[in-house]
Design an enzyme around this catalytic site. Structure first.
Site, PDB file in Angstrom:
ATOM      1  N   CYS A  76     108.675 -26.903 -23.143  1.00  0.00           N
ATOM      2  CA  CYS A  76     108.627 -25.466 -23.262  1.00  0.00           C
ATOM      3  C   CYS A  76     109.938 -25.257 -24.459  1.00  0.00           C
ATOM      4  O   CYS A  76     111.007 -25.545 -24.161  1.00  0.00           O
ATOM      5  CB  CYS A  76     109.017 -24.677 -22.068  1.00  0.00           C
ATOM      6  SG  CYS A  76     109.488 -22.669 -22.310  1.00  0.00           S
ATOM      7  N   CYS A 131     106.030 -23.582 -30.048  1.00  0.00           N
ATOM      8  CA  CYS A 131     105.823 -23.208 -28.758  1.00  0.00           C
ATOM      9  C   CYS A 131     104.530 -23.852 -28.307  1.00  0.00           C
ATOM     10  O   CYS A 131     103.683 -24.241 -29.111  1.00  0.00           O
ATOM     11  CB  CYS A 131     105.536 -21.606 -28.962  1.00  0.00           C
ATOM     12  SG  CYS A 131     104.840 -21.031 -26.960  1.00  0.00           S
TER      13      CYS A 131
HETATM   14  N1  DGL Z   1     105.548 -22.671 -23.979  1.00  0.00           N
HETATM   15  C1  DGL Z   1     106.666 -21.711 -23.989  1.00  0.00           C
HETATM   16  C2  DGL Z   1     107.515 -22.290 -25.142  1.00  0.00           C
HETATM   17  O1  DGL Z   1     107.069 -23.392 -25.546  1.00  0.00           O
HETATM   18  C3  DGL Z   1     106.146 -20.355 -23.943  1.00  0.00           C
HETATM   19  C4  DGL Z   1     107.177 -19.553 -23.647  1.00  0.00           C
HETATM   20  C5  DGL Z   1     106.979 -18.255 -23.014  1.00  0.00           C
HETATM   21  O2  DGL Z   1     106.856 -18.280 -21.857  1.00  0.00           O
HETATM   22  O3  DGL Z   1     106.942 -17.099 -23.643  1.00  0.00           O
HETATM   23  O4  DGL Z   1     108.213 -21.627 -25.874  1.00  0.00           O
END
Ligand code: DGL
Length: 280
Positions: free
Chosen positions: A79, A198
């Site tokens: 993440c 993301c």
């Molecule tokens: N998959 C997360 C990232 O890479 C997502 C973020 C979220 O929860 O907004 O930032």
């Protein structure tokens, strides 16, 4: 190691606020199928993208602690938001108190290492959550490793909700994909590489490619992070020897098991067994 983990082997922990980290997990298990994996999605509290530094740190700390207590000697923050806002504090403040042999790694450094070698124009575009863009983590990392690279960023607050709600292929998604990619490209016409900063965004890739000129490289992080981890484990044999090798993947969510099972099967194209966990 603490008494609890002395001599024991455990799975690689993979953490994300929700389903996005599955795009990283999927590449990791394909490249390194010999290891066991525990995937934890904090789906009940996702998205993290617009949350404050303190909240993202606290949620991430609880999730990493949970994976540590479940026996993972290593956790990957799959993440960007958590990597941007929580990784450094967990590495510098929490791990020395918990267990100095425990390791937590993020996704930003390996991505920058890769993209810095890839761009010819030295102009890179970054698409990410509000938290990732505002943290300036990518420009800071590029400045350390490739000071000649110019980074233009665009926050895409509507993209994670589209993915979490399985609307990433819908006609409605086109509006928001065009909106953010147009805005990014208008900031710097020399961009030749766009980072999907993301882990949810690879699900939107077919639509992103529709609105970005074909001459621009759009980079997803899954393969990059998997290859970087493989290299890290070759260089850190002490850690590698504490990873269990049964090829078993287990899934955990803070939301309902049924909801996770349904959505995860869209990401992974297979059914998964998942257990609910309570954090905090
Ligand atoms: N998959 C997360 C990232 O890479 C997502 C973020 C979220 O929860 O907004 O930032």
């Amino acid at each position: 190691m603490t008494e609890q983990t002395v001599g024991k082997c455990g799975p690689i922990g993979v953490f994300d606020s929700g389903y996005g980290g599955l795009t990283i997990f999927d590449k990791m298990r394909k490249l390194m199928p010999q290891y066991d994996y525990f995937y934890l999605g904090d789906n009940a509290r996702a998205p993290y993208g617009s949350r404050s530094f303190d909240v993202v740190y606290e949620f991430t700390r609880q999730s990493v602690r949970q994976l540590y207590e479940m026996g993972c000697p290593l956790v990957i923050l799959a993440c960007n938001t958590a990597s941007a806002k929580a990784l450094r504090t967990i590495q510098q403040v929490d791990i020395p108190k918990w267990d100095p042999s425990f390791r937590v790694l993020g996704v930003i450094r390996p991505t920058v290492e890769h993209v810095g070698m890839l761009t010819s124009s030295r102009h890179v575009g970054l698409l990410g959550t509000v938290g990732t863009i505002q943290s300036e983590s990518y420009p800071i990392e590029f400045a350390k490793l490739f000071p000649d690279v110019v980074v233009a960023g665009e926050a895409c607050p509507m993209w994670v909700p589209l993915v979490e709600n399985s609307e990433f292929a819908s006609d409605g998604a086109d509006y928001f994909v065009k909106k953010y990619t147009d805005s990014l490209l208008s900031k710097d016409p020399e961009i030749d590489t766009i980072v999907l900063g993301c882990t949810h965004y690879p699900l939107l890739l077919p639509k992103i490619e529709k609105y970005v000129p074909y001459t621009i490289n759009v980079v997803s992080q899954g393969d990059i992070v998997a290859a970087s981890l493989q290299d890290y484990l070759h260089r850190h044999t002490e850690l590698e020897s504490h990873l269990s090798k049964g090829g078993i993947c287990s899934f955990f969510t803070t939301e309902s098991e049924e909801k996770f099972r349904r959505s995860a099967s869209v990401f992974l194209k297979e059914d998964v067994n998942v257990k609910h966990v309570k954090l905090g």
